[in-house]
Design an enzyme around this catalytic site. Structure first.
Site, PDB file in Angstrom:
ATOM      1  CB  SER A   1      -0.872  -0.019   1.264  1.00 13.76           C
ATOM      2  OG  SER A   1      -1.252   1.285   1.651  1.00 13.76           O
ATOM      3  N   GLY A   2       0.532   2.176  -0.910  1.00 12.69           N
ATOM      4  CA  GLY A   2       1.230   3.462  -0.939  1.00 12.69           C
ATOM      5  C   GLY A   2       0.982   4.263   0.328  1.00 12.69           C
ATOM      6  CG  LEU A   3      -2.566   5.370   3.676  1.00 11.01           C
ATOM      7  CD1 LEU A   3      -2.231   6.842   3.895  1.00 11.01           C
ATOM      8  CD2 LEU A   3      -4.063   5.130   3.870  1.00 11.01           C
TER       9      LEU A   3
ATOM     10  NE  ARG B   1      -6.772   3.754  -6.472  1.00  8.17           N
ATOM     11  CZ  ARG B   1      -6.188   3.814  -5.279  1.00  8.17           C
ATOM     12  NH1 ARG B   1      -5.264   2.915  -4.963  1.00  8.17           N
ATOM     13  NH2 ARG B   1      -6.496   4.746  -4.415  1.00  8.17           N
TER      14      ARG B   1
ATOM     15  CG  HIS C   1     -10.616   3.510  -4.237  1.00  2.00           C
ATOM     16  ND1 HIS C   1     -11.091   2.688  -3.245  1.00  2.00           N
ATOM     17  CD2 HIS C   1      -9.697   4.307  -3.631  1.00  2.00           C
ATOM     18  CE1 HIS C   1     -10.495   2.969  -2.105  1.00  2.00           C
ATOM     19  NE2 HIS C   1      -9.646   3.951  -2.303  1.00  2.00           N
TER      20      HIS C   1
ATOM     21  CG  ASP D   1       0.845   6.306  -5.371  1.00  2.00           C
ATOM     22  OD1 ASP D   1      -0.074   5.666  -4.845  1.00  2.00           O
ATOM     23  OD2 ASP D   1       1.746   6.850  -4.708  1.00  2.00           O
TER      24      ASP D   1
ATOM     25  CG  ASN E   1      -5.086   8.423   1.045  1.00  2.00           C
ATOM     26  OD1 ASN E   1      -6.180   8.513   1.594  1.00  2.00           O
ATOM     27  ND2 ASN E   1      -4.529   7.258   0.794  1.00  2.00           N
ATOM     28  CB  SER E   2      -8.653   7.801  -2.446  1.00  2.00           C
ATOM     29  OG  SER E   2      -7.791   7.353  -3.453  1.00  2.00           O
TER      30      SER E   2
ATOM     31  CD  GLU F   1      -3.792   6.638  -7.308  1.00  2.00           C
ATOM     32  OE1 GLU F   1      -3.818   5.613  -6.585  1.00  2.00           O
ATOM     33  OE2 GLU F   1      -3.801   7.793  -6.849  1.00  2.00           O
TER      34      GLU F   1
ATOM     35  CG  ASP G   1      -0.920   2.104  -4.135  1.00  2.00           C
ATOM     36  OD1 ASP G   1      -1.101   2.598  -5.265  1.00  2.00           O
ATOM     37  OD2 ASP G   1      -1.337   2.629  -3.077  1.00  2.00           O
TER      38      ASP G   1
ATOM     39  CG  ASP H   1      -0.892   7.891  -0.115  1.00  2.00           C
ATOM     40  OD1 ASP H   1      -0.024   7.714  -1.000  1.00  2.00           O
ATOM     41  OD2 ASP H   1      -2.031   7.389  -0.173  1.00  2.00           O
TER      42      ASP H   1
ATOM     43  CE  LYS I   1      -2.007   9.179  -3.865  1.00  2.00           C
ATOM     44  NZ  LYS I   1      -2.180   7.735  -4.041  1.00  2.00           N
TER      45      LYS I   1
HETATM   46  C1  SPV Z   1      -3.402   2.584  -0.579  1.00  2.00           C
HETATM   47  O1  SPV Z   1      -3.480   1.640   0.193  1.00  2.00           O
HETATM   48  O2  SPV Z   1      -2.433   3.335  -0.622  1.00  2.00           O
HETATM   49  C2  SPV Z   1      -4.490   2.846  -1.516  1.00  2.00           C
HETATM   50  C3  SPV Z   1      -5.843   2.545  -1.138  1.00  2.00           C
HETATM   51  O3  SPV Z   1      -4.242   3.395  -2.562  1.00  2.00           O
HETATM   52  S1  SPV Z   1      -6.536   3.995  -0.486  1.00  2.00           S
HETATM   53  O4  SPV Z   1      -5.706   4.481   0.588  1.00  2.00           O
HETATM   54  O5  SPV Z   1      -7.853   3.565  -0.070  1.00  2.00           O
HETATM   55  O6  SPV Z   1      -6.641   4.968  -1.543  1.00  2.00           O
HETATM   56 MG    MG Z   2      -2.433   4.304  -2.601  1.00  2.00          MG
END
Ligand code: SPV
Ligand code: MG
Length: 297
Positions: A45-47, A157, A188, A86, A121-122, A113, A84, A57, A119
């Protein structure tokens, strides 16, 4: 498991009719724990990696910093790792260099994505800007073409719903990404309920395997995801959040009580840590290799 075997395994998981879980990892230890718990695949996971590195993130960690951690995750586990990626950290060329390198270090998939670089974080803010469709399709195609092993997966994504778009707009993008050669699609959403995802899956009709990360709609029963035909469910940040909560409690408690007496019972015994990291195996190997007598002919 060899890199090729891991790639083939992830491809098979995505193509099989059954749903499977990808557990988040953000370092070697979390990867080992996820693997030992029995998860068949890992989400790098990027986050969570950014958080473990102490940065946001928001493309703050460089792609080589992310892949350094991914190498630790691959090394510490025996299951396929979906990275991930990104936005691919720039244009099509950055994305394909990232993809090539991810494959070289043993990852089995990269997920890209459709947002603009840098970017965010979502779950943060409302200013999520999508990349032009043609530009993102070119990026996907470049990454698909860059693979050495045809079992390595490129997952597209779409952040359409995160950016406030409609399910119809998400479907238009998803079909364009499938046409561009993506092997699976991550749809997502950050709604608290699953309706948007359900509408999407009904209209999608299984064109490519679907992957989701139900962070905000996590109380949806997994059987509902099965009924929708979803293949991969990513638990995207739970190990990082568990570590965050536990470390915060322990640090505060030791400072407040000037000792560990109150908190000790909540900690993993070192014997458990040593067990997971295979200290016994090393002792056995030392007996076998550290001072081997020359063999007589
Ligand atoms: C991550 O885990 O970094 C993701 C998922 O991209 S989210 O944080 O839900 O965007
Ligand atoms: Mg991510």
């Amino acid at each position: 498991m060899s890199a090729h075997a891991r790639n083939a395994r992830l491809r098979a998981l995505l193509d099989a009719p059954e749903l499977f879980f990808l557990m988040e990892a953000h370092d070697g230890l979390s990867a080992r724990i996820a693997d030992a718990a029995g998860f068949p695949a890992i989400w790098a996971s990027g986050l969570s990696i950014s958080t473990a590195l102490g940065v946001r993130d928001s493309s703050e960690a460089s792609w080589s910093q992310i892949l350094d951690v991914v190498a630790r995750i691959v090394d510490a586990s025996g299951v396929p790792v979906m990275v991930d990626g990104d936005t691919g950290h720039g244009d099509f060329n950055s994305a394909r260099r990232f993809t090539r390198q991810a494959e070289r270090i043993g990852a089995s998939a990269v997920c890209l994505e459709d947002k603009v670089f840098p970017k965010m974080n979502s779950f943060v803010g409302d200013g999520h800007q999508l990349a032009p469709v043609g530009e993102f399709c070119g990026k996907l195609r470049a990454c698909v073409d860059a693979r050495a092993d045809e079992d390595f997966r490129v997952v597209a994504r779409t952040e359409t719903l995160i950016a406030g778009g409609t399910v119809g707009e998400a479907l238009d993008r998803a079909h364009a990404y499938a046409d561009a050669g993506a092997h699976a699609l991550f749809i997502h959403s950050r709604r608290k309920t699953v309706e948007q995802i359900a509408d999407f899956t009904r209209a999608w009709q299984g064109r490519l395997p679907l992957v989701i990360a139900p962070t905000t709609y996590a109380d949806t029963p997994t059987d509902d995801f099965r009924a929708m035909g979803i293949k991969g469910v990513i638990w995207a940040n739970q190990n990082m959040r568990a570590a965050f909560a536990a470390m915060s409690t322990v640090s505060r408690d030791i400072l407040a009580t000037e000792g560990v007496t109150r908190i000790e019972g909540a900690l993993a015994p070192l014997s458990e840590v040593f067990g997971l990291l295979g200290y016994d195996d090393l002792a056995e190997d030392e007996r076998r290799y550290a001072d081997a007598e020359p063999r007589t002919r």
